[in-house]
Design a protein around this motif. Structure first.
Motif, PDB file in Angstrom:
ATOM      1  N   ASN A  55       0.827  -1.207   0.000  1.00 14.60           N
ATOM      2  CA  ASN A  55       0.000   0.000   0.000  1.00 14.60           C
ATOM      3  C   ASN A  55       0.862   1.258   0.000  1.00 14.60           C
ATOM      4  O   ASN A  55       0.573   2.211  -0.712  1.00 14.60           O
ATOM      5  N   SER A  72      -3.423   7.325   1.614  1.00 16.90           N
ATOM      6  CA  SER A  72      -3.977   5.974   1.496  1.00 16.90           C
ATOM      7  C   SER A  72      -4.181   5.636   0.027  1.00 16.90           C
ATOM      8  O   SER A  72      -4.230   6.525  -0.831  1.00 16.90           O
ATOM      9  N   VAL A  73      -4.315   4.340  -0.252  1.00 19.33           N
ATOM     10  CA  VAL A  73      -4.564   3.898  -1.621  1.00 19.33           C
ATOM     11  C   VAL A  73      -5.873   4.492  -2.134  1.00 19.33           C
ATOM     12  O   VAL A  73      -5.931   5.022  -3.242  1.00 19.33           O
TER      13      VAL A  73
END
Length: 99
Positions: A55, A72-73
């Motif tokens: 990630n 974040s992804v």
């Protein structure tokens, strides 16, 4: 596990769940990538121990493309244009096929 083709999305989809997000999203974000499909594909890649597909590495790569600062992804994917999302989805799909 067989790679699944990247779904073509004409309109952004809403964020249905976090992909190992560091922070929780307060509001759903729209993306051009089906996040359920992406999560399944990343589970395959990360399950094979491919460090390039962690990630953290994905967020870093996508931030480089978008010049964003996502943590974040899910947030990083939300910053992609339709063309960038298509290219990233193809990259994911190709890697799953050869992994």
């Amino acid at each position: 596990t067989e790679a699944q083709p990247a779904p073509v999305i004409e309109e952004p989809t809403e964020d249905l769940f976090p992909l190992g997000d560091v922070v929780e999203l307060k509001e759903p974000q729209s993306t051009f990538i089906d996040l359920i499909w992406l999560k399944k594909q990343l589970d395959i890649l990360q399950g094979k121990g491919l460090k390039a597909w962690s990630n953290a590495n994905i967020v870093s790569y996508l931030n480089t493309i978008t010049k964003g600062q996502a943590k974040s992804v899910t947030s990083a994917v939300a910053l992609l244009t339709k063309e960038q999302a298509e290219d990233f989805a193809k990259r994911v799909q190709t890697t799953v096929e050869i992994a």
